[in-house]
Design an enzyme around this catalytic site. Structure first.
Site, short mmCIF file in Angstrom:
data_model
loop_
_atom_site.label_atom_id
_atom_site.label_comp_id
_atom_site.label_asym_id
_atom_site.label_seq_id
_atom_site.Cartn_x
_atom_site.Cartn_y
_atom_site.Cartn_z
CB SER A 32 24.25 34.34 69.73
OG SER A 32 23.42 35.44 69.50
CE LYS A 81 22.43 44.76 71.28
NZ LYS A 81 21.48 44.45 70.26
CG ASN A 102 25.16 44.20 66.83
OD1 ASN A 102 26.07 44.71 66.17
ND2 ASN A 102 24.24 43.44 66.29
CG ASP A 117 21.30 45.25 66.86
OD1 ASP A 117 21.31 44.02 66.64
OD2 ASP A 117 21.50 45.73 67.99
P1 NAP Z 1 18.86 48.36 76.18
O1 NAP Z 1 19.97 49.03 75.47
O2 NAP Z 1 19.00 48.10 77.64
O3 NAP Z 1 17.51 49.23 75.96
C1 NAP Z 1 16.33 48.92 76.58
C2 NAP Z 1 15.20 49.81 76.07
O4 NAP Z 1 13.98 49.35 76.62
C3 NAP Z 1 15.34 51.29 76.50
O5 NAP Z 1 14.68 52.08 75.55
C4 NAP Z 1 14.58 51.31 77.83
O6 NAP Z 1 14.03 52.58 78.14
C5 NAP Z 1 13.43 50.35 77.49
N1 NAP Z 1 12.88 49.68 78.67
C6 NAP Z 1 13.54 48.89 79.56
N2 NAP Z 1 12.66 48.43 80.48
C7 NAP Z 1 11.45 48.96 80.17
C8 NAP Z 1 10.15 48.86 80.75
N3 NAP Z 1 9.94 48.13 81.86
N4 NAP Z 1 9.12 49.51 80.13
C9 NAP Z 1 9.33 50.25 79.02
N5 NAP Z 1 10.55 50.39 78.43
C10 NAP Z 1 11.58 49.75 79.01
O7 NAP Z 1 18.50 46.96 75.51
P2 NAP Z 1 18.75 46.45 73.99
O8 NAP Z 1 20.05 45.76 73.93
O9 NAP Z 1 18.42 47.55 73.05
O10 NAP Z 1 17.62 45.29 73.89
C11 NAP Z 1 16.24 45.60 73.93
C12 NAP Z 1 15.43 44.34 73.58
O11 NAP Z 1 15.63 43.99 72.21
C13 NAP Z 1 15.82 43.09 74.39
O12 NAP Z 1 14.64 42.33 74.60
C14 NAP Z 1 16.76 42.36 73.45
O13 NAP Z 1 16.82 40.97 73.70
C15 NAP Z 1 16.09 42.66 72.11
N6 NAP Z 1 17.04 42.57 70.97
C16 NAP Z 1 16.84 41.61 70.04
C17 NAP Z 1 17.66 41.54 68.93
C18 NAP Z 1 17.43 40.49 67.89
O14 NAP Z 1 18.32 40.24 67.09
N7 NAP Z 1 16.25 39.92 67.84
C19 NAP Z 1 18.72 42.44 68.78
C20 NAP Z 1 18.89 43.42 69.75
C21 NAP Z 1 18.05 43.48 70.84
P3 NAP Z 1 14.86 53.68 79.01
O15 NAP Z 1 15.75 54.42 78.03
O16 NAP Z 1 13.81 54.56 79.59
O17 NAP Z 1 15.65 52.92 80.03
#
Ligand code: NAP
Length: 266
Positions: A32, A81, A102, A117
């Site tokens: 970012s 988040k 976000n 998002d």
């Molecule tokens: P978050 O709020 O921590 O959520 C993580 C999610 O992934 C939850 O559903 C969690 O499940 C699951 N998870 C975590 N570890 C896991 C594993 N080992 N196996 C299976 N599921 C697992 O994170 P977030 O902020 O939403 O981000 C999630 C991903 O999206 C990250 O890689 C982030 O960098 C990416 N992202 C990218 C963008 C973009 O603009 N490209 C924007 C936002 C996010 P539980 O509920 O069971 O814990």
């Protein structure tokens, strides 16, 4: 500017040019700053955007410090988040429904939370695959995470034809499915789903299993793309970032400048 700042730096703040930032743990990988600093420069806004390495137990202490140091806005990334949502002074309607943010704008000493998002994801799918969410059959992995929740709401809002939610902790997906009036599936059973248009990985881990989806979108922008029907999260990073910029400055974001900065062309 340092690679990233910590809570201790915020307590002893000596960088008045930095008025924006991304808060995460880990945060070093965030792209970012490249995109946002290029946008600030292109718009002749004399300030900078930095990374903040803040752990979950430091978030409550860090947020008032950003306000005290005259920040204009923040982005939140993994794992903040959902937790940051409860610490805002106000939330817009979409963020309240999603239960995750976000973006925060700081206005008159108040933290105003929102999420870009969902619309950023919709724009990325449009751009990558020339698809509208409306009418699609979608599997969403990691549906109960901060980004997953926003995407689930966006898919429902835009009228996708079928939305199936999967989450490591299945009980969370089940609760969301009831609220949204959609389906939930156990992680172990996702291969049993029939034909789908789009599978979305909103977890931080790579997804290697076979599901019958024509298109695959992986939110992580650190993983490579394997075919013309798959894309990584760089396009969503761009569009959610452009929408956050518009919330902070109430003007159009210089999207091509931001795209070039992300591609390393700036
Ligand atoms: P978050 O709020 O921590 O959520 C993580 C999610 O992934 C939850 O559903 C969690 O499940 C699951 N998870 C975590 N570890 C896991 C594993 N080992 N196996 C299976 N599921 C697992 O994170 P977030 O902020 O939403 O981000 C999630 C991903 O999206 C990250 O890689 C982030 O960098 C990416 N992202 C990218 C963008 C973009 O603009 N490209 C924007 C936002 C996010 P539980 O509920 O069971 O814990």
């Amino acid at each position: 500017m340092k690679d990233f700042y910590r809570l201790a730096d915020l307590k002893n703040w000596e960088e008045p040019r930095i008025r924006l930032g991304v808060v995460g743990d880990p945060v070093r990988q965030s792209r970012s700053p490249a995109m946002m600093n290029a946008a600030l420069q292109a718009c002749c806004l004399e300030m900078e955007y930095a990374r903040f390495q803040i752990s979950p137990d430091e978030l409550a202490e860090a947020l008032p410090l950003f306000v005290a140091h005259n920040f204009i806005g923040l982005n939140f990334t993994i794992p903040h988040k959902i937790a940051a949502t409860a610490r805002m002074d106000e939330l817009d309607e979409f963020a309240r429904t999603v239960g995750a943010i976000n973006t925060a704008r700081i206005d008159n000493g108040k933290l105003l939370g929102s999420t870009t998002d969902g619309p950023g994801f919709a724009q990325a799918i449009r751009e990558e695959f020339a698809l509208e969410l409306r009418g699609l059959h979608i599997l969403l992995l990691g549906a109960a995470g901060g980004a997953g929740r926003a995407i689930a709401q966006q898919c429902a809002l835009e009228g996708c034809a079928r939305l199936v939610l999967a989450n490591r902790d299945f009980s969370k997906a089940e609760r969301m499915a009831v609220d949204l009036g959609v389906e939930a599936i156990e992680w172990a059973r996702i291969e049993s789903l029939g034909k789908l248009d789009l599978a979305v990985n909103a977890t931080p881990v790579a997804f290697e299993r076979k599901v019958g989806a024509e298109y695959f979108y992986d939110l992580s922008y650190l993983r490579a793309v394997s075919s013309s029907h798959s894309a990584n999260g760089l396009s969503m990073l761009l569009h959610q970032g452009a929408l956050a910029f518009e919330k902070w400055f109430e003007r159009a974001a210089p999207i091509e400048v931001m795209r070039a900065a992300l591609a390393g062309r700036a």
